[in-house]
Each structure stands twice: as structure tokens, then as C-alpha cells.
Design an enzyme around this catalytic site. Structure first.
Site, PDB file in Angstrom:
ATOM      1  CE1 TYR A  29     -10.774  27.530  11.757  1.00 28.18           C
ATOM      2  CE2 TYR A  29     -10.200  25.513  13.128  1.00 28.18           C
ATOM      3  CZ  TYR A  29     -10.354  26.937  12.920  1.00 28.18           C
ATOM      4  OH  TYR A  29     -10.600  27.695  14.209  1.00 28.18           O
ATOM      5  CE  LYS A  59     -13.820  41.731   6.322  1.00 27.67           C
ATOM      6  NZ  LYS A  59     -14.257  42.989   6.656  1.00 27.67           N
ATOM      7  CG  ASP A 117     -15.680  43.705   9.894  1.00 27.79           C
ATOM      8  OD1 ASP A 117     -16.867  43.417   9.511  1.00 27.79           O
ATOM      9  OD2 ASP A 117     -15.058  44.714   9.127  1.00 27.79           O
ATOM     10  CG  ASP A 133     -11.776  29.181  16.670  1.00 29.00           C
ATOM     11  OD1 ASP A 133     -12.225  28.508  17.769  1.00 29.00           O
ATOM     12  OD2 ASP A 133     -10.778  29.596  16.487  1.00 29.00           O
ATOM     13  CG  ASP A 184     -12.842  31.380  22.311  1.00 28.28           C
ATOM     14  OD1 ASP A 184     -13.357  30.267  22.133  1.00 28.28           O
ATOM     15  OD2 ASP A 184     -11.657  31.379  22.972  1.00 28.28           O
TER      16      ASP A 184
HETATM   17  C1  IPM Z   1     -11.664  25.164  19.433  1.00 30.00           C
HETATM   18  C2  IPM Z   1     -10.162  25.592  19.206  1.00 30.00           C
HETATM   19  C3  IPM Z   1      -9.632  24.544  17.813  1.00 30.00           C
HETATM   20  C4  IPM Z   1     -10.157  25.352  16.571  1.00 30.00           C
HETATM   21  C5  IPM Z   1      -8.168  24.559  17.626  1.00 30.00           C
HETATM   22  C6  IPM Z   1      -7.431  23.949  18.858  1.00 30.00           C
HETATM   23  C7  IPM Z   1      -7.711  23.759  16.388  1.00 30.00           C
HETATM   24  O1  IPM Z   1      -9.704  26.568  19.161  1.00 30.00           O
HETATM   25  O2  IPM Z   1     -12.121  24.012  19.423  1.00 30.00           O
HETATM   26  O3  IPM Z   1     -12.336  26.235  19.148  1.00 30.00           O
HETATM   27  O4  IPM Z   1      -9.877  26.225  16.021  1.00 30.00           O
HETATM   28  O5  IPM Z   1     -11.433  24.563  16.413  1.00 30.00           O
HETATM   29 MN    MN Z   2     -11.299  28.093  19.719  1.00 27.25          MN
END
Ligand code: IPM
Ligand code: MN
Ligand code: NAD
Length: 374
Positions: free
Chosen positions: A137, A212, A244, A268, A272
Site C-alpha cells: 500500500y 507469506k 493462504d 485487508d 473481509d
Molecule cells: C478497506 C478498503 C481499502 C483498503 C481500499 C478502498 C483502498 O478495501 O478499507 O478495507 O484496501 O484498505
Molecule cells: Mn478492504
């Protein structure tokens, strides 16, 4: 009466819808606990950008820095090239204020259906502690031109400035692109230290580090070394799990981990995944914590697929509001908000549950019902 000044950037898509509900709940919690909130609203996002060409002016960033915290909905819009708003607003704020921890609790709530029921029969309560300032990032990269690249490394972070230039060329003028990952010792150390303290506070012996190093030994091998040293210093056990395999284990045993500490990109993705395992993005709260201005945003994005339909679940942002209240020292109000959410989920008629969970509760109806519980 105590007063807090909070920056509010509702953003795009469902951002304004969910931030609206969270704001009402936070204000009501404040009234009960004896404090007031003064919002300072910012219009930045797709509409503003398309109208004015402005992404996020430095003056506004300076102003935000004077407030007690920032509540953010989400940014990103199909009409705007990916990256412009996300990097220009969201990542810019994380980096500018050196918000080095992205805290993402994956907690299951009553009556929220889990896609995979943990064998323990209990719900999920995992904490993802994501490094939030570097890794892939960092923002260094570029495309080739006639096979050649010359990438400026110039980067400023709270912990360091990076200078220099990366030169390279593909044979035969082959075109390509580069994206550089960066890990610095102090950045790894501080996020691992945070994760260790969080594990201690939860009464746990260890943390799991997502890595990783088998494929990317330079950066993640370094990460593991520094993390191991810091965990030792903190007196916390540390296991390293290739990311993974971590995803594989999570799908089979969703409640396997207590505290996961992860580099930016893995954090990230894994957060999710855990949000899905804990019931949905609609209940997944998050916080970007730094020593200066901290920012509070749900894990989810602007969800353009459901924007304007009333289907967005506001609970993630309401719980994010609770994290904010806790951060500014209003633990009582934070607990009251969490309790109102839990009671609503426990007691709501099936039809009143958020659409995400099979009910017909619209964004505002769910927000109102939680407000009433308060
Ligand atoms: C998050 C989002 C952001 C990230 C994107 C929108 C840049 O996916 O906040 O998880 O990758 O951090
Ligand atoms: Mn995200
Ligand atoms: P997303 O999180 O917006 O949506 C993923 C899926 O989850 C969609 O099907 C969506 O409808 C659903 N969803 C998300 N939040 C929900 C909620 N509160 N209630 C019910 N369902 C919900 O991810 P995406 O589709 O990859 O991204 C859409 C846009 O948002 C992109 O522009 C992306 O860059 C941006 N984004 C911004 C942030 C942020 O600002 N913090 C975070 C992630 C993505």
C-alpha cells in the site's frame, strides 16, 4: 456539558445512508451520558470530485486534525477511476495521520446467521490487527514506457522518509508495471506490539501472524523476524501462518484464531473473509488508530450495487460509532450503543431484521429500532 468535535466524511454510495443512522445513535448515546457532539461535515467523494476536480484539500486535512476523531462512511464510485478517491481520500488520511493500526474485530452477534457454524457451538470473536501504513500500500510503482521505468521512491511517513529512484528496463521494449512493497522495522514493531497488548487484554497467550515468507522472503521474512523479536519482548507467543493456509483454516474452523496480526494487504483480505464468517460486512466495524487523529470506518465499502435501495445494513457503522466513543473516553456510551445493537438483534421480529439477514428492515428502520432500544 462535555462537547466533542467530530469530523464526518460520509462519502459515496451507502456511506451517507449508514453514517446518517450511526450519527443519530451516537448523538442519543451522548445525550444519555451527558455529552454533546458537534459534527464538522466534509463533502469529499465522487460527487464533489466530479463537480470540482478536487479530491481532498490539505486545508481540510489540517482542520480535521484539530477535531477529536473522524467518522468515515466509504469512498469509491463506479464513475471514478479506481484509486483516485480510495488513495486520494482514505489512504491519504490513514498515512497523513499515521494511523498505524487498522483494528477490525470479527464478532458474531445474536441471530446473525453464520455461513459456517464453528464446532464449538459458540460465535466468533477474533481481532484482526492490520498494519496500516506500508506494505504494497506504500504507493510506489509505475508503468513502463517503451519497456523502461524510472520510479521515484520519494515517500513520507510518520516514521521515516524514503528517497531514491528505481530504474529498470524490460528487453525488447516489453511493457509492464511495478508495484513495490515496503516494510520498515519500526512500523512492524509498533503494530505487533499493539497486537500483543490486545492479546494480553483478552487474556490470550499468543498472536497469529499472517505471512507469506515462502514466496516473498525479502519483505515477509523480515516481517516475521521483527515480529518474533517484538513478541518475545512483549512476552507473547507468536505463531506464523502462511496467509493462504490461514484462509483455508478459517473456512474450516472460523473461530481458530484470537488475535491475528497482519501486514497491510493480507489484513485487508483476511478481515473481509472474517467479516463474512462472522455474519456479514453489515456488522463489521473498524478503526484506524494512531497517536494523532484516529479515524473510524466500517470495513465495507460504498456498495454501489445496493446504494439508494435502503438495503444497506447500518449496524457496522453504528458499532464503528461505538468504537469511536470508546476511543474518546466515553466507555459508558459505547457500551450502551453495543447493548442496544445486541438487544435489537435478539428481540426484533424476523421481518424487522436487516435485509442482509433475511428480514425486511431498511437502513433507516434498523437505525430507528436501535435508537429506540437506547
Ligand atoms: C478497506 C478498503 C481499502 C483498503 C481500499 C478502498 C483502498 O478495501 O478499507 O478495507 O484496501 O484498505
Ligand atoms: Mn478492504
Ligand atoms: P463493498 O464492501 O462496497 O461491497 C461488497 C459487497 O458487500 C457488496 O455486495 C455490497 O452490497 C455488500 N455490502 C457492503 N456493505 C454492506 C452493508 N452495510 N449492508 C449490506 N451489504 C453490504 O466492496 P466493493 O464492492 O469491492 O467496493 C465498492 C466500492 O467501495 C469501490 O469503489 C471500493 O474501492 C470502495 N471501498 C471503499 C472502502 C472505504 O472507503 N473504506 C472500503 C472498501 C471498498
Amino acid at each position: 456539558m462535555r462537547e466533542y468535535v467530530l469530523s464526518r466524511l460520509a462519502g459515496d454510495g451507502i456511506g451517507p445512508e449508514v453514517v446518517g443512522e450511526a450519527s443519530k445513535v451516537m448523538e442519543a448515546a451522548g445525550q444519555q451520558a451527558g455529552f454533546a457532539i458537534r459534527w464538522v461535515d466534509y463533502p469529499f467523494g465522487a460527487e464533489h470530485y466530479l463537480r470540482t476536480g478536487e479530491v481532498l484539500p490539505e486545508g481540510a486535512v489540517r482542520e480535521m486534525g484539530e477535531t477529536d476523531a473522524l467518522l468515515l462512511g466509504a469512498v469509491g464510485d463506479p464513475r471514478v477511476k479506481p484509486g483516485i478517491l480510495e488513495r486520494g481520500i482514505l489512504l491519504h488520511l490513514r498515512f497523513h495521520f499515521d494511523q498505524y493500526v487498522n483494528l477490525r474485530p470479527a464478532k458474531s452477534y445474536p441471530r446473525v446467521p453464520l455461513p459456517i457454524q464453528p464446532k464449538s457451538g459458540k460465535g466468533l470473536d477474533t481481532l484482526v490487527v492490520r498494519e496500516n501504513t506500508e506494505d504494497f500500500y506504500i504507493g510506489i510503482g509505475g508503468r513502463t514506457e517503451r519497456g523502461k521505468t524510472s520510479v521515484d521512491l520519494a515517500t513520507e511517513r510518520g516514521l521515516f522518509t524514503l528517497t531514491g529512484r528505481l530504474e529498470g528496463a524490460f528487453s525488447g521494449a516489453t511493457e509492464g508495471a511495478f508495484q513495490l512493497g515496503v516494510a520498515s522495522e519500526p512500523a512492524v514493531r509498533r503494530v505487533v506490539a499493539y497486537g500483543c497488548r490486545a492479546a494480553k487484554a483478552r487474556g490470550e497467550e499468543g498472536i497469529a501472524v499472517a505471512s507469506k515468507a515462502n514466496a516473498l522472503p525479502q519483505m515477509y521474512g523480515f516481517w516475521e523476524e521483527v515480529a518474533r523479536d517484538e513478541a518475545n519482548r512483549q512476552g507473547i507467543k507468536m505463531s506464523v501462518v502462511n496467509v493462504d493456509a490461514m484462509c483455508y483454516h478459517l473456512v474450516r474452523t472460523p473461530d481458530l484464531y484470537g488475535v491475528i496480526v497482519a501486514p497491510n494487504m493480507f489484513g485487508d483480505i483476511v478481515s473481509d473473509l472474517l467479516a463474512g464468517l462472522a455474519g456479514g460486512l453489515g456488522v463489521a466495524a473498524g478503526a484506524d488508530i494512531g497517536d494523532g487523529l484516529s479515524m473510524f470506518e466500517p470495513i465495507h465499502g460504498s456498495a454501489p450495487d445496493i446504494a439508494g435501495t435502503g438495503s444497506a445494513n447500518p449496524i457496522a457503522t453504528i458499532l464503528t460509532g461505538a468504537l469511536l466513543l470508546n476511543h474518546i473516553g466515553e466507555q459508558g456510551a459505547a457500551t450502551a450503543v453495543e447493548r442496544a445493537v445486541t438487544e435489537f438483534l435478539e428481540q426484533a421480529a424476523p421481518k424487522a431484521l436487516p435485509r442482509e439477514f433475511g428480514g425486511d428492515g431498511t437502513t433507516t428502520a434498523v437505525g430507528e429500532a436501535i435508537l429506540k432500544r437506547l
